[in-house]
Design a protein around this motif. Structure first.
Motif, PDB file in Angstrom:
ATOM      1  N   ARG A 178       0.842  -9.892  11.196  1.00  0.00           N
ATOM      2  CA  ARG A 178      -0.304 -10.019  12.094  1.00  0.00           C
ATOM      3  C   ARG A 178      -1.493  -9.220  11.558  1.00  0.00           C
ATOM      4  N   ARG A 179      -1.239  -8.008  11.077  1.00  0.00           N
ATOM      5  CA  ARG A 179      -2.289  -7.167  10.536  1.00  0.00           C
ATOM      6  C   ARG A 179      -2.892  -7.787   9.281  1.00  0.00           C
ATOM      7  N   MET A 180      -2.054  -8.421   8.467  1.00  0.00           N
ATOM      8  CA  MET A 180      -2.539  -9.007   7.221  1.00  0.00           C
ATOM      9  C   MET A 180      -3.384 -10.260   7.448  1.00  0.00           C
ATOM     10  N   ASN A 181      -3.302 -10.837   8.624  1.00  0.00           N
ATOM     11  CA  ASN A 181      -4.035 -12.071   8.900  1.00  0.00           C
ATOM     12  C   ASN A 181      -5.526 -11.837   9.118  1.00  0.00           C
ATOM     13  N   PHE A 182      -5.938 -10.584   9.367  1.00  0.00           N
ATOM     14  CA  PHE A 182      -7.338 -10.326   9.684  1.00  0.00           C
ATOM     15  C   PHE A 182      -8.238 -10.529   8.463  1.00  0.00           C
ATOM     16  N   ASN A 183      -8.110  -9.660   7.471  1.00  0.00           N
ATOM     17  CA  ASN A 183      -8.931  -9.756   6.261  1.00  0.00           C
ATOM     18  C   ASN A 183      -8.073  -9.479   5.037  1.00  0.00           C
ATOM     19  N   PRO A 184      -8.293 -10.246   3.975  1.00  0.00           N
ATOM     20  CA  PRO A 184      -7.484 -10.063   2.758  1.00  0.00           C
ATOM     21  C   PRO A 184      -7.586  -8.646   2.196  1.00  0.00           C
ATOM     22  N   PHE A 185      -6.449  -8.084   1.841  1.00  0.00           N
ATOM     23  CA  PHE A 185      -6.318  -6.825   1.086  1.00  0.00           C
ATOM     24  C   PHE A 185      -6.648  -5.561   1.893  1.00  0.00           C
ATOM     25  N   GLN A 186      -6.995  -5.675   3.152  1.00  0.00           N
ATOM     26  CA  GLN A 186      -7.367  -4.485   3.905  1.00  0.00           C
ATOM     27  C   GLN A 186      -6.168  -3.663   4.364  1.00  0.00           C
ATOM     28  N   THR A 187      -4.982  -4.217   4.280  1.00  0.00           N
ATOM     29  CA  THR A 187      -3.787  -3.453   4.651  1.00  0.00           C
ATOM     30  C   THR A 187      -3.142  -2.784   3.442  1.00  0.00           C
ATOM     31  N   PHE A 188      -3.740  -2.972   2.269  1.00  0.00           N
ATOM     32  CA  PHE A 188      -3.187  -2.381   1.049  1.00  0.00           C
ATOM     33  C   PHE A 188      -3.941  -1.102   0.682  1.00  0.00           C
ATOM     34  N   PHE A 189      -3.257  -0.243  -0.073  1.00  0.00           N
ATOM     35  CA  PHE A 189      -3.890   0.971  -0.579  1.00  0.00           C
ATOM     36  C   PHE A 189      -4.841   0.622  -1.725  1.00  0.00           C
ATOM     37  N   LEU A 190      -5.843   1.476  -1.926  1.00  0.00           N
ATOM     38  CA  LEU A 190      -6.738   1.289  -3.067  1.00  0.00           C
ATOM     39  C   LEU A 190      -5.954   1.303  -4.368  1.00  0.00           C
ATOM     40  N   ASN A 191      -4.964   2.162  -4.461  1.00  0.00           N
ATOM     41  CA  ASN A 191      -4.135   2.231  -5.670  1.00  0.00           C
ATOM     42  C   ASN A 191      -3.438   0.906  -5.957  1.00  0.00           C
ATOM     43  N   ASP A 192      -2.992   0.203  -4.898  1.00  0.00           N
ATOM     44  CA  ASP A 192      -2.364  -1.110  -5.072  1.00  0.00           C
ATOM     45  C   ASP A 192      -3.343  -2.081  -5.717  1.00  0.00           C
ATOM     46  N   LEU A 193      -4.562  -2.100  -5.207  1.00  0.00           N
ATOM     47  CA  LEU A 193      -5.572  -3.032  -5.715  1.00  0.00           C
ATOM     48  C   LEU A 193      -5.931  -2.718  -7.166  1.00  0.00           C
ATOM     49  N   LEU A 194      -6.031  -1.435  -7.485  1.00  0.00           N
ATOM     50  CA  LEU A 194      -6.391  -1.037  -8.845  1.00  0.00           C
ATOM     51  C   LEU A 194      -5.334  -1.484  -9.848  1.00  0.00           C
ATOM     52  N   HIS A 195      -4.069  -1.259  -9.524  1.00  0.00           N
ATOM     53  CA  HIS A 195      -2.991  -1.674 -10.429  1.00  0.00           C
ATOM     54  C   HIS A 195      -2.895  -3.193 -10.535  1.00  0.00           C
ATOM     55  N   PHE A 196      -3.159  -3.866  -9.451  1.00  0.00           N
ATOM     56  CA  PHE A 196      -3.146  -5.339  -9.452  1.00  0.00           C
ATOM     57  C   PHE A 196      -4.232  -5.866 -10.392  1.00  0.00           C
ATOM     58  N   VAL A 197      -5.447  -5.324 -10.274  1.00  0.00           N
ATOM     59  CA  VAL A 197      -6.558  -5.737 -11.125  1.00  0.00           C
ATOM     60  C   VAL A 197      -6.254  -5.450 -12.597  1.00  0.00           C
ATOM     61  N   LYS A 198      -5.689  -4.278 -12.860  1.00  0.00           N
ATOM     62  CA  LYS A 198      -5.351  -3.923 -14.242  1.00  0.00           C
ATOM     63  C   LYS A 198      -4.284  -4.855 -14.798  1.00  0.00           C
ATOM     64  N   ASN A 199      -3.240  -5.114 -14.022  1.00  0.00           N
ATOM     65  CA  ASN A 199      -2.152  -5.972 -14.470  1.00  0.00           C
ATOM     66  C   ASN A 199      -2.623  -7.400 -14.734  1.00  0.00           C
ATOM     67  N   LYS A 200      -3.600  -7.851 -13.949  1.00  0.00           N
ATOM     68  CA  LYS A 200      -4.142  -9.204 -14.107  1.00  0.00           C
ATOM     69  C   LYS A 200      -5.205  -9.285 -15.204  1.00  0.00           C
ATOM     70  N   ASN A 201      -5.572  -8.137 -15.762  1.00  0.00           N
ATOM     71  CA  ASN A 201      -6.608  -8.084 -16.801  1.00  0.00           C
ATOM     72  C   ASN A 201      -7.932  -8.666 -16.320  1.00  0.00           C
ATOM     73  N   TYR A 202      -8.266  -8.400 -15.064  1.00  0.00           N
ATOM     74  CA  TYR A 202      -9.504  -8.922 -14.497  1.00  0.00           C
ATOM     75  C   TYR A 202     -10.731  -8.121 -14.949  1.00  0.00           C
ATOM     76  N   LEU A 203     -10.514  -6.906 -15.419  1.00  0.00           N
ATOM     77  CA  LEU A 203     -11.605  -6.106 -15.959  1.00  0.00           C
ATOM     78  C   LEU A 203     -11.359  -5.865 -17.444  1.00  0.00           C
ATOM     79  N   PRO A 204     -12.397  -5.591 -18.211  1.00  0.00           N
ATOM     80  CA  PRO A 204     -12.233  -5.337 -19.650  1.00  0.00           C
ATOM     81  C   PRO A 204     -11.281  -4.169 -19.908  1.00  0.00           C
TER      82      PRO A 204
END
Length: 270
Positions: A178-204
């Motif tokens: 239910r909490r995750m249905n509001f806005n994407p990624f707002q229930t995750f930690f910043l650290n989760d997002l950073l590692h996800f971006v790095k693993n996906k090679n979305y930044l140089p």
């Protein structure tokens, strides 16, 4: 977005309301210098200074190790070195031309300007990071699937995080969904997002584990709002400890670089 901190200067924190040397206030000024561990006071002409030594004052030269300018960048190594190469227990005189505009002490880095501007940047950085992931077509589910793959690969950290994000028990799981249905990624930690971006090679490749560590450092500093300079527990020289300030300067500059990299990448990907 990052200009307020990246180009912050001594003028953002220095003290303009000065206590001048005046022979008529000799005893009060002695007390003032002792209580504040200050060795130098500006002259009332704003062009000279007086040194407090052996319970007396004498006119002293405004030498280079006592001076900085209002335009000196707050988080540059050269500015920090001005405190380190002199006696950073003492004040630096902020000079513009040949006039003393004010004084600055390492404890002025503890002012609300620094913490407030850093808090704002962390907020906007995380917001931009979430938007970037959405623009890339990612979702809560894709991040959870990535986490699950990390767990299956034996990652201990994300094993614990995955359990928090996908809790056992029907009621807990329903509430989390239910909490995750509001806005994407707002229930995750910043650290989760950073590692996800790095693993996906979305930044140089410039964005690496060291970058993540720096961003997490800055985020945690904002959360706990610790002083960057403080008096040491033991009466040692120097009295004011600036190790944390040095650490902050290193990490805030890395954070600012990555924030700028994210902004450029988002603009390029449009």
């Amino acid at each position: 977005m990052i200009e307020n901190l990246k180009y912050a200067t001594i003028s953002d924190i220095y003290v303009r309301d000065l206590t001048y040397y005046n022979p008529a206030n000799h005893s009060e000024l002695i007390k003032f210098c002792k209580e504040n561990n200050i060795t130098y006071l500006p002259g009332i002409d704003r062009k000279s200074c007086y040194r407090f030594i052996n319970d007396d004052f004498s006119k002293s030269k405004l030498s280079g190790d006592l001076l900085c300018e209002p335009t000196d960048l707050l988080f540059s190594k050269s500015t920090l070195n001005k405190f380190k190469t002199g006696n950073h227990d003492d004040v630096l005189f902020v000079m513009e031309g040949k006039i003393i505009k004010g004084v600055v002490h390492v404890t002025d880095y503890n002012k609300s300007f620094v913490s407030f501007e850093t808090y704002k940047l962390i907020y906007f950085f995380e917001k931009a990071l979430r938007k970037y992931l959405i623009d890339k077509g990612e979702s809560n589910n894709s991040l959870l699937n990535w986490m699950k793959n990390k767990v299956e690969a034996g990652d201990i950290h994300f094993k614990n995080r995955y359990k928090q994000c996908v809790p056992e028990g029907e009621e807990l799981l329903i509430e989390q969904k239910r909490r995750m249905n509001f806005n994407p990624f707002q229930t995750f930690f910043l650290n989760d997002l950073l590692h996800f971006v790095k693993n996906k090679n979305y930044l140089p490749p410039r964005f690496n584990q060291s970058s993540i560590d720096s961003i997490n450092y800055v985020r945690n500093w904002v959360a706990h709002n610790k002083d960057l300079t403080h008096i040491g527990e033991e009466q040692t020289f120097p009295i004011y400890q600036i190790k944390e300030l040095e650490n902050f300067v290193k990490n805030i500059n890395e954070f600012l670089d990555i924030f700028e990299l994210l902004e450029i990448t988002m603009e390029f990907d449009k």
